[in-house]
Design an enzyme around this catalytic site. Sequence first.
Site, PDB file in Angstrom:
ATOM      1  N   ARG C  57      41.560  76.765 120.662  1.00 14.76           N
ATOM      2  CA  ARG C  57      41.135  76.313 119.924  1.00 14.76           C
ATOM      3  C   ARG C  57      39.883  75.860 119.357  1.00 14.76           C
ATOM      4  O   ARG C  57      39.148  75.340 118.352  1.00 14.76           O
ATOM      5  CB  ARG C  57      42.080  74.661 119.890  1.00 14.76           C
ATOM      6  CG  ARG C  57      41.219  73.573 120.839  1.00 14.76           C
ATOM      7  CD  ARG C  57      41.477  72.119 120.564  1.00 14.76           C
ATOM      8  NE  ARG C  57      43.376  72.606 120.951  1.00 14.76           N
ATOM      9  CZ  ARG C  57      44.291  72.353 119.805  1.00 14.76           C
ATOM     10  NH1 ARG C  57      44.169  71.552 118.849  1.00 14.76           N
ATOM     11  NH2 ARG C  57      45.943  72.763 119.816  1.00 14.76           N
ATOM     12  N   THR C  58      38.936  75.730 121.095  1.00 16.58           N
ATOM     13  CA  THR C  58      37.000  74.907 121.710  1.00 16.58           C
ATOM     14  C   THR C  58      36.996  76.402 121.263  1.00 16.58           C
ATOM     15  O   THR C  58      36.212  76.890 120.385  1.00 16.58           O
ATOM     16  CB  THR C  58      37.225  74.722 122.863  1.00 16.58           C
ATOM     17  OG1 THR C  58      38.282  73.482 122.611  1.00 16.58           O
ATOM     18  CG2 THR C  58      36.228  74.494 123.102  1.00 16.58           C
ATOM     19  N   LYS C  86      33.773  93.576 141.683  1.00 15.40           N
ATOM     20  CA  LYS C  86      32.228  94.635 141.817  1.00 15.40           C
ATOM     21  C   LYS C  86      31.369  93.836 142.829  1.00 15.40           C
ATOM     22  O   LYS C  86      30.811  94.366 142.928  1.00 15.40           O
ATOM     23  CB  LYS C  86      31.985  95.503 140.497  1.00 15.40           C
ATOM     24  CG  LYS C  86      32.730  96.814 140.287  1.00 15.40           C
ATOM     25  CD  LYS C  86      32.065  97.597 139.279  1.00 15.40           C
ATOM     26  CE  LYS C  86      33.443  98.347 139.358  1.00 15.40           C
ATOM     27  NZ  LYS C  86      33.326  99.111 138.113  1.00 15.40           N
TER      28      LYS C  86
END
Lengths: 338, 338, 338
Positions: C57-58, C86
Amino acid sequence: MDFIGANILSVSQFERADIERVFNVADAMTPYAQRDKVTRVLEGAILGNMFMEPSTRTRLSFGAAFNLLGGTVRETVGITASAMAKGESLYDTARVLSGYSDVVCMRHPKEGSVAEFAAASRVPVVNGGDGANEHPTQALLDLYTIRKELAGNSRTLDDFRIAMIGDLKHGRTVHSLCKLLCLFDKVQITLVSPPELAMPEAIVEKLRAVGHEVTVTDQLETSIAHVDIVYSTRIQEERFSSQDEANRYRGRFRLNRAIFTQYAQPNTVIMHPLPRDSRAEANELDTDLNEHPSLAIFRQTDNGLLVRMALFAMLLGVESQVEKYSREVNWFSRRNRI
Amino acid sequence: MDFIGANILSVSQFERADIERVFNVADAMTPYAQRDKVTRVLEGAILGNMFMEPSTRTRLSFGAAFNLLGGTVRETVGITASAMAKGESLYDTARVLSGYSDVVCMRHPKEGSVAEFAAASRVPVVNGGDGANEHPTQALLDLYTIRKELAGNSRTLDDFRIAMIGDLKHGRTVHSLCKLLCLFDKVQITLVSPPELAMPEAIVEKLRAVGHEVTVTDQLETSIAHVDIVYSTRIQEERFSSQDEANRYRGRFRLNRAIFTQYAQPNTVIMHPLPRDSRAEANELDTDLNEHPSLAIFRQTDNGLLVRMALFAMLLGVESQVEKYSREVNWFSRRNRI
Amino acid sequence: MDFIGANILSVSQFERADIERVFNVADAMTPYAQRDKVTRVLEGAILGNMFMEPSTRTRLSFGAAFNLLGGTVRETVGITASAMAKGESLYDTARVLSGYSDVVCMRHPKEGSVAEFAAASRVPVVNGGDGANEHPTQALLDLYTIRKELAGNSRTLDDFRIAMIGDLKHGRTVHSLCKLLCLFDKVQITLVSPPELAMPEAIVEKLRAVGHEVTVTDQLETSIAHVDIVYSTRIQEERFSSQDEANRYRGRFRLNRAIFTQYAQPNTVIMHPLPRDSRAEANELDTDLNEHPSLAIFRQTDNGLLVRMALFAMLLGVESQVEKYSREVNWFSRRNRI
């Protein structure tokens, strides 16, 4: 080569004139990447950004480059498990997905897969990396960066000195860069690596065959003393037979501010294909150089946008119309960043 | 039906006139899909492309169709694990996410979930497939393809012959296509499958009730001899009681160039909902037909763009304004591909 | 504060005047969010929507807000495993990714990570939630919603009554909201929770220090009797020492239509940060209130778009040009929804 509708699969496909054209178009993209202007020359065009293995930075760079030309991006990340599990061929995937795009960028874990995809695609395909094989836009952006950094020091691609450092055996980027350097004159190349990780002999021979001066060594300090470019790469420790053996090389291939200041010329430029390993036990390119003006690693990634914008514009044949569809913007811009 | 603001949930909601309107709008979308022109009629509009289970081709097709109208796409792939784990209802999800979009396309693994989402959504919802239930835009693009291919042979949806081949019991696409065919006249339908995988009796009865001539058989060769359309589907081997039993049907339902050339009319059209299984042991639609002009499977996926563009334009009520917001482009285009 | 080029990292950075400016710009965004008009003021601008942990939703709200201003979105979801494995530092990630964007929104599971990223970024960064720390745009949209809902009842942020209910100990949203309330006058705050889940004492003291009247209680019914706003939150049952103990509070903190009708004023407004737990055993905000006009939870998420649009426009310095680059649209719109 004729760029319109072409595939970009390998650095081997370029002649010198091709590269110069790409770089000139890349130069012309600067005001758009810097946000002095925006263009909608590719408004309505769709990039199919197909990343069959994850690579956040490359994926975002291709996508952003297409956006900067006004185009939109449809994207997929990871092997499309469902279709593959049902036995779909790469041919079918290419025929279908190319119908949804005007140009496709593909990364694939398997060598040769992008070329196979391109053979069936109905739109141009750009190789975003296929396993250990090729990653041609990385090589182009490296070379473009060298050209630009050299210009600041009044040198050119036809007369400069470069030291490549680290794992030269497995590094896809240094292999491709060397191939491109064969298109230019009078490059002095110092290859710095442990003998076990030396540049493949075939590449060294090719460099010498075109007349370049190649020095092979395992001494970092002396190698960076008289070069214009230091190209550092990650030591891939996991490839050594033992950690003890790997440890032997650690200290010597670590470039930091002290070593750089003591041995290099002040205007020597430091490059790295990224990601770099910043953990204390590796740290091949020390973070104490982060604010050093010689450090060009983030100018490299910025230049990647310009090169990819240039390629997209040329593949779709719009490089001469970018300006026509532009307008100036006065919002908070990224000026002075590239 | 009134398309403005409507949901597209099931093929059952369409009358014949609705389908003809969709197809006429789809025809008008051709220059935009071919890149003769671009339109910004839906500039600023947002498609919420909600794929609660992965489906790369369908997701990209919906997204690209919306982009081709000038709109932008916000997307989610996979069950939104965090919110679901915290007990969020589909009602809440729909109320919230529909606030971020002008139209939603949803795929969901659970039958009926898309309709449940649509009931709470504040914008139109298009069913992108809900489990074994419905995938209405696939049925529409199949029918649209048949109409277009028939036109090349001077036939129409009211008088043609089709053979459907393969797993007719479980195939969602052939069920939906049969329902749509009931809206037209004089279709001769040959259903080719092993008896265990026959078309559900209710659908056969419905086809006969509207006057269509239906033949049920398990003979591939004779069935394709006098039809306009061959609609091949994947044999879902995993549904058989044993691999031995599955193997009994393998050879007979494999359409390849030799069989096609020997038995079918030259202008018979070959369709398949894709993905097709191209592994040697399955290969229900042989790759040796890949360059055959009768093979319409990639024209099908291309047509999917047109049908989805038409639906989006109609749901948002802009189908008559597409032209007004268009401009011609002369960049490398996809012309001659659809 | 000067918004142009600034980061939005914490609610603590705002003074009262800043918030009022944001809210006034948010008000002016309404016609664009409602689709009376579209603007292309940020055409060509790129939001880097970096969600290092999922939050559908955000993520969609930020992306849609940027699209509504005419900008495009490049996105990543999940930790960028390859680069991290890495050994890439957050500094490098920030330097690189900020080169592909004009503004970055980042969610990160680790407290402080977004600020660390912002320190290295070359473009403004908006905190989309960093672990248990901050989620400033949620707090702003909550306060904006309160202001708007109060206006309907002829009250203001300088004179109103609010009851906060539930897990006030762990709830990031109620902590941030309380901090913002300290910028206003004469707020009467009732904190309703089990003693074990009480609001941290430091926040209570801060509220009292600015002169607000704070009541601490564990009685739901009496607390909602004379307030303008009921702010319900999820009881985080997993934090209790035993399920038996958790069960003791269940019934008492469940707000439903019967309780609301019996105890609250008819024009009392019900808010919740979402997601709410709609499973029968939790159901802290009963679905029988879904159609009640007092339920503002979906107006909250709609308001989130307005607040985020405002912030983006202000960070890039275009809030006064939104109108200039707009046009009216007459397609099926979202009018009357916000």
